[in-house]
Design an enzyme around this catalytic site. Structure first.
Site, PDB file in Angstrom:
ATOM      1  N   THR A  50       0.880  -1.133   0.015  1.00 54.37           N
ATOM      2  CA  THR A  50       0.020  -0.075   0.061  1.00 54.37           C
ATOM      3  C   THR A  50       0.910   0.975  -0.108  1.00 54.37           C
ATOM      4  OG1 THR A  50      -2.108   0.923   0.890  1.00 54.37           O
ATOM      5  CG2 THR A  50      -0.209   0.620   2.555  1.00 54.37           C
ATOM      6  N   LYS A  78      -7.793   2.457   4.165  1.00 53.55           N
ATOM      7  CA  LYS A  78      -6.605   2.156   5.114  1.00 53.55           C
ATOM      8  C   LYS A  78      -6.432   3.614   5.928  1.00 53.55           C
ATOM      9  CE  LYS A  78      -4.617  -0.206   1.260  1.00 53.55           C
ATOM     10  NZ  LYS A  78      -3.938  -0.435   0.192  1.00 53.55           N
ATOM     11  N   GLY A 112      -2.930   6.626   8.934  1.00 54.61           N
ATOM     12  CA  GLY A 112      -2.977   5.584   7.766  1.00 54.61           C
ATOM     13  C   GLY A 112      -2.136   4.688   8.063  1.00 54.61           C
ATOM     14  N   SER A 127       4.560   0.234   0.694  1.00 63.49           N
ATOM     15  CA  SER A 127       5.602  -0.117  -0.409  1.00 63.49           C
ATOM     16  C   SER A 127       5.900   0.824  -1.441  1.00 63.49           C
ATOM     17  CB  SER A 127       4.782  -1.645  -1.200  1.00 63.49           C
ATOM     18  OG  SER A 127       3.902  -1.013  -1.590  1.00 63.49           O
ATOM     19  N   CYS A 148       5.126   1.616  -8.487  1.00 58.04           N
ATOM     20  CA  CYS A 148       4.904   0.547  -7.321  1.00 58.04           C
ATOM     21  C   CYS A 148       3.933  -0.451  -7.837  1.00 58.04           C
ATOM     22  CB  CYS A 148       4.631   1.135  -5.882  1.00 58.04           C
ATOM     23  SG  CYS A 148       4.487  -0.186  -4.742  1.00 58.04           S
ATOM     24  N   THR A 188       0.556  -0.603  -5.706  1.00 58.30           N
ATOM     25  CA  THR A 188      -0.140   0.815  -5.404  1.00 58.30           C
ATOM     26  C   THR A 188      -0.919   0.931  -6.505  1.00 58.30           C
ATOM     27  OG1 THR A 188       1.728   1.628  -4.088  1.00 58.30           O
ATOM     28  CG2 THR A 188       0.106   2.928  -4.839  1.00 58.30           C
TER      29      THR A 188
END
Length: 178
Positions: free
Chosen positions: A6, A38, A50, A130, A165, A168
């Site tokens: 995430t 999140k 978060g 990430s 990423c 994401t």
């Protein structure tokens, strides 16, 4: 199989703190779910959290944080420091806790890690997860070189992170505290 990824980014500018997050949950090499929340407001919507990492563990840590906020009348720094100092005594949390959180109120921002460490970022922005390196770099460039507001910086930083990423996505959520 392990759950991955995430990206959470937080930006404080002009009296507002904005958190942004993508919404993807990934299991191994597969997108497991889109639309995962999140970002959470706690303590009468005065504190934003978060999180990135294991969801069940994140909710356990979130519950402990809210208990400490209630115990210390909303003093965020005290609540986090107390939680950190008692971390080794919490039987449920002794094992490898795979959670990183950004926690902020209208005045302060902190990063809390699964090993019980509390850190105050040097800047008025932070990122975990990430895609964090990409989002953090983008947030720094935008913060230092534009007059964009906190929301726009968070949004653009997340979109840049999502380009690099694979954990994401571009389905973003935002929360703010003033």
């Amino acid at each position: 199989m392990e759950f991955r990824g995430t990206t959470i980014v937080a930006v404080k500018r002009n009296g507002k703190t904005v958190f942004g997050a993508d919404s993807q949950a990934t299991m191994d090499t597969m997108v497991f779910k889109d639309g995962v929340k999140k970002l959470h407001k706690i303590y009468n919507d005065k504190v934003l959290v978060g999180f990135a990492g294991a969801v069940a563990q994140a909710f356990a840590v979130l519950r402990l944080l809210e208990e400490n906020l209630n115990k210390y009348s909303g003093n965020l720094q005290r609540a986090l420091v107390e939680m950190s100092s008692n971390w080794q005594n919490l039987n449920a949390m002794r094992n490898n806790v795979e959670v990183m959180m950004i926690v902020a109120n209208k005045d302060d921002m902190y990063i809390f890690t699964g090993d019980g460490m509390v850190t105050k970022p040097n800047d008025d922005f932070a990122s975990v997860g990430s895609g964090s390196p990409y989002a953090l770099g983008a947030a720094r460039a935008l913060y230092e070189n534009t007059k964009l507001n906190a929301h726009d910086i968070a949004e653009k930083a997340l979109l840049i992170a999502s380009d690099y990423c694979i954990y994401t996505n571009k389905h973003l959520f935002f929360e703010e505290v003033e």
